[in-house]
Design a protein around this motif. Sequence first.
Motif, PDB file in Angstrom:
ATOM      1  N   ILE A   6      10.203   8.353   3.136  1.00  0.00           N
ATOM      2  CA  ILE A   6      10.075   6.902   3.001  1.00  0.00           C
ATOM      3  C   ILE A   6       8.734   6.600   2.335  1.00  0.00           C
ATOM      4  O   ILE A   6       7.689   6.963   2.867  1.00  0.00           O
ATOM      5  CB  ILE A   6      10.141   6.204   4.373  1.00  0.00           C
ATOM      6  CG1 ILE A   6      11.458   6.526   5.075  1.00  0.00           C
ATOM      7  CG2 ILE A   6       9.980   4.691   4.212  1.00  0.00           C
ATOM      8  CD1 ILE A   6      11.535   5.999   6.495  1.00  0.00           C
ATOM      9  N   PRO A   7       8.733   5.940   1.171  1.00  0.00           N
ATOM     10  CA  PRO A   7       7.455   5.623   0.520  1.00  0.00           C
ATOM     11  C   PRO A   7       6.590   4.720   1.401  1.00  0.00           C
ATOM     12  O   PRO A   7       7.083   3.781   2.023  1.00  0.00           O
ATOM     13  CB  PRO A   7       7.879   4.887  -0.756  1.00  0.00           C
ATOM     14  CG  PRO A   7       9.301   5.273  -0.988  1.00  0.00           C
ATOM     15  CD  PRO A   7       9.888   5.494   0.370  1.00  0.00           C
ATOM     16  N   PHE A  30       7.946  -5.426   2.591  1.00  0.00           N
ATOM     17  CA  PHE A  30       8.086  -3.968   2.572  1.00  0.00           C
ATOM     18  C   PHE A  30       9.308  -3.526   3.377  1.00  0.00           C
ATOM     19  O   PHE A  30      10.096  -2.687   2.927  1.00  0.00           O
ATOM     20  CB  PHE A  30       6.825  -3.306   3.137  1.00  0.00           C
ATOM     21  CG  PHE A  30       5.568  -3.560   2.347  1.00  0.00           C
ATOM     22  CD1 PHE A  30       5.611  -3.779   0.981  1.00  0.00           C
ATOM     23  CD2 PHE A  30       4.328  -3.578   2.980  1.00  0.00           C
ATOM     24  CE1 PHE A  30       4.449  -4.013   0.251  1.00  0.00           C
ATOM     25  CE2 PHE A  30       3.163  -3.813   2.270  1.00  0.00           C
ATOM     26  CZ  PHE A  30       3.220  -4.029   0.908  1.00  0.00           C
ATOM     27  N   VAL A  35      10.565   0.194   2.163  1.00  0.00           N
ATOM     28  CA  VAL A  35       9.372   1.035   2.152  1.00  0.00           C
ATOM     29  C   VAL A  35       8.608   0.789   3.456  1.00  0.00           C
ATOM     30  O   VAL A  35       8.830  -0.217   4.131  1.00  0.00           O
ATOM     31  CB  VAL A  35       8.464   0.762   0.929  1.00  0.00           C
ATOM     32  CG1 VAL A  35       9.208   1.085  -0.356  1.00  0.00           C
ATOM     33  CG2 VAL A  35       7.966  -0.673   0.919  1.00  0.00           C
ATOM     34  N   LYS A  77       1.950   5.415  -1.542  1.00  0.00           N
ATOM     35  CA  LYS A  77       2.424   5.565  -2.923  1.00  0.00           C
ATOM     36  C   LYS A  77       1.999   4.378  -3.781  1.00  0.00           C
ATOM     37  O   LYS A  77       2.040   4.457  -5.015  1.00  0.00           O
ATOM     38  CB  LYS A  77       3.946   5.670  -2.950  1.00  0.00           C
ATOM     39  CG  LYS A  77       4.527   6.836  -2.183  1.00  0.00           C
ATOM     40  CD  LYS A  77       4.420   8.120  -2.970  1.00  0.00           C
ATOM     41  CE  LYS A  77       5.219   9.235  -2.274  1.00  0.00           C
ATOM     42  NZ  LYS A  77       5.115  10.525  -2.991  1.00  0.00           N
ATOM     43  N   ALA A 222       6.184  -2.421  -3.834  1.00  0.00           N
ATOM     44  CA  ALA A 222       7.280  -1.646  -3.248  1.00  0.00           C
ATOM     45  C   ALA A 222       8.077  -0.942  -4.334  1.00  0.00           C
ATOM     46  O   ALA A 222       8.455   0.233  -4.184  1.00  0.00           O
ATOM     47  CB  ALA A 222       8.190  -2.566  -2.433  1.00  0.00           C
ATOM     48  N   ALA A 225       6.115   1.976  -5.656  1.00  0.00           N
ATOM     49  CA  ALA A 225       6.115   3.059  -4.668  1.00  0.00           C
ATOM     50  C   ALA A 225       7.409   3.858  -4.707  1.00  0.00           C
ATOM     51  O   ALA A 225       7.422   5.050  -4.400  1.00  0.00           O
ATOM     52  CB  ALA A 225       5.898   2.482  -3.269  1.00  0.00           C
ATOM     53  N   LYS A 226       8.479   3.199  -5.103  1.00  0.00           N
ATOM     54  CA  LYS A 226       9.771   3.874  -5.214  1.00  0.00           C
ATOM     55  C   LYS A 226       9.931   4.620  -6.540  1.00  0.00           C
ATOM     56  O   LYS A 226      10.955   5.255  -6.766  1.00  0.00           O
ATOM     57  CB  LYS A 226      10.905   2.852  -5.086  1.00  0.00           C
ATOM     58  CG  LYS A 226      11.074   2.264  -3.701  1.00  0.00           C
ATOM     59  CD  LYS A 226      12.209   1.237  -3.724  1.00  0.00           C
ATOM     60  CE  LYS A 226      12.557   0.745  -2.350  1.00  0.00           C
ATOM     61  NZ  LYS A 226      13.670  -0.242  -2.386  1.00  0.00           N
TER      62      LYS A 226
END
Length: 272
Positions: A6-7, A30, A35, A77, A222, A225-226
């Motif tokens: 999970i980021p 988030f 995330v 991330k 978010a 980060a993905k």
Amino acid sequence: MPDSTIPVVLSIAGSDSGAGAGIQADLKTFAALGVYGTTAITAITAQNTLGVQDWQEVSPDLIVAQIRAVASDMRPKAVKTGMLGGPETVRIVAREIRDLGLENLVVDPVMKAKGGKDLLLQEAYEIMVKELFPLARVVTPNLDEASELVGYDVKDLSQIKEAAKAIQTMGPAAVVIKGGHCQGQPNDLLYNGSEFFEYPGKRIDTPHSHGTGCTFASAVAAGLAKGMKVREAVFRAKEFTTRAVKHGLPLGGGHGPVNHFPDLLKQKIPEE
């Protein structure tokens, strides 16, 4: 250090006691986007839907301790900054992000609350531009913030494009100028240093839009980060924020918060 599936995203921002904006809006964003949100609280505000009544900064040492605690154990991330308050806070946040090598920084250059109360002290402004902007992958000013940054009123599309270019030369890799304060439709504009990308929007007739800016910037973080590219992260963030505004919650006597979980907190929306 274990690599989570999970980021993790770190929000460095102020706390909103009414939970419509700030750290609280970031965490809801988030969670809604899948995330894991972590936080470093920079200030505590006393506010509700009517506005900010008071606020106080968290000590610089404690802000640093929060950032290092998260970064050393849960390696984010992406990072999003919101309300930073005073010059020392801006300086130490920039230093920690730089020294820790934290990537995918989204800077929401929060200057004022929706009700007009200053949330960034004047002496912190130049430090934010000089030390934090060059670390950013994306900066997300609204029209008022863009106008403050470039020193003239930003209103129409040509001025928005000119301002985006000027802000991008301040250091960030990309700039999104949000059109929510525009006359007409709330179109957003992304400039990445070489190309412009427009994101059309449709005006939603609601007073319940508290937390829009925080939500948008957090949604961009978010997406990054993905592993999304900036252009896609901005597109997804606009989709998410638009839906959150459309289903805004009529709480309190002022500007109610946007709704990050419309399927859970259901509101009756008039048919178009």
